[in-house]
Write an enzyme that holds these catalytic residues in place. Sequence first.
Site, mmCIF file in Angstrom:
data_model
loop_
_atom_site.group_PDB
_atom_site.id
_atom_site.type_symbol
_atom_site.label_atom_id
_atom_site.label_comp_id
_atom_site.label_asym_id
_atom_site.label_seq_id
_atom_site.Cartn_x
_atom_site.Cartn_y
_atom_site.Cartn_z
ATOM 1 N N SER A 170 0.829 -1.203 0.000
ATOM 2 C CA SER A 170 0.000 0.000 0.000
ATOM 3 C C SER A 170 0.862 1.251 0.000
ATOM 4 C CB SER A 170 -0.896 0.005 1.251
ATOM 5 O OG SER A 170 -1.519 1.255 1.432
ATOM 6 N N TYR A 225 -2.423 -0.356 9.975
ATOM 7 C CA TYR A 225 -2.611 -0.919 8.646
ATOM 8 C C TYR A 225 -1.330 -0.795 7.828
ATOM 9 C CZ TYR A 225 -3.997 -1.117 3.745
ATOM 10 O OH TYR A 225 -4.063 -1.409 2.403
#
Length: 350
Positions: free
Chosen positions: A142, A167
């Site tokens: 990501s 995350y």
Amino acid sequence: MKILVTGAAGFIGSAVCRRLLDKGDTVVGLDNINSYYDPELKYGRLKGLGISKEEVAWYKFAQSTTDERFCFIRMNLEDTQAMQMLFANGNFDAVVNLGAQAGVRYSITNPQAYIESNVDGFINILEGCRHNNVKHLVYASSSSVYGLNGKVPFSEHDGIAHPVSLYAATKKSNELMAHAYSKLYNLPTTGLRFFTVYGPWGRPDMSPFLFIDAILHDRSIKVFNNGDMYRDFTYIDDIVEGIVRILDVVPEGNKEWDETNPDPATSPAPYRVYNIGNQQPTKLMDYIKCIENAIGREAKKEFLPMQPGDVYQTYADSSALGEATGFKPCTPLQNGIDRTVAWFKEYYNL
């Protein structure tokens, strides 16, 4: 090839399954269809792959009614025994791991879900690939891994030592774990850092869905940091094209790698990390204007401060991906938003 795609009921995963099938590959899709957002959207994506909701059951294969080369199984990545059996019997040539607990803000209130899916689940993927002669693992990272990095555009060759959400930390851990397996077991691994993916069938927790839904129903939208944010919005078709192309680019190791000046994106091991973004950061207010243009209505705006875990801007340098595959994301934002709004209206009968 025979390819395992995890997260196959997800936004990106379902689109990747379709593209691989169109290309002629055999695909096994895996997803746990959790309730992080409305499961009906996930079943809708599976329906497009010929899998009916009634056929989906835990630990049982459902065969597509539209393509004999696709089947689906409902399973948790963190279920070690089930994953071992899946890999032992699957004879997969390659794995595309898109299954993960997504969302920056949700990781602040539900951190354990991220460890279970993104860390425990990922080690099961690595172990499955290691023990079953998988020739290439492509996995989702990501843009969030860039965290506090201020140098733009974000480059894979820069360090990522300061994530600002759990995350992001789990995605960074995936890259570190993948490198260890590439080095120890000569397992070819490629990580793809996605930049703000949007498009038809997108996730309801992301801003395109939230903004379109609010504007169409005459509700206000939440504009964080008073609109002073930038995002490198990347259309789903571009993401899928990058994934499919990189599957055929199996890393062999960087023979010119300098251990006194280590490049974070490469390694003497068969390991590689790429950005996959549109390379055109857009100011939040301009992005909202694109949605207003597509809908034909001005949004009611509620201006709010920056949220914990958010970053000020994302901006991809995707030149390495272009050199490796001959492709870089290129869909203009207004075009992509127009298609997304059209899908939303059709799906929800608006």
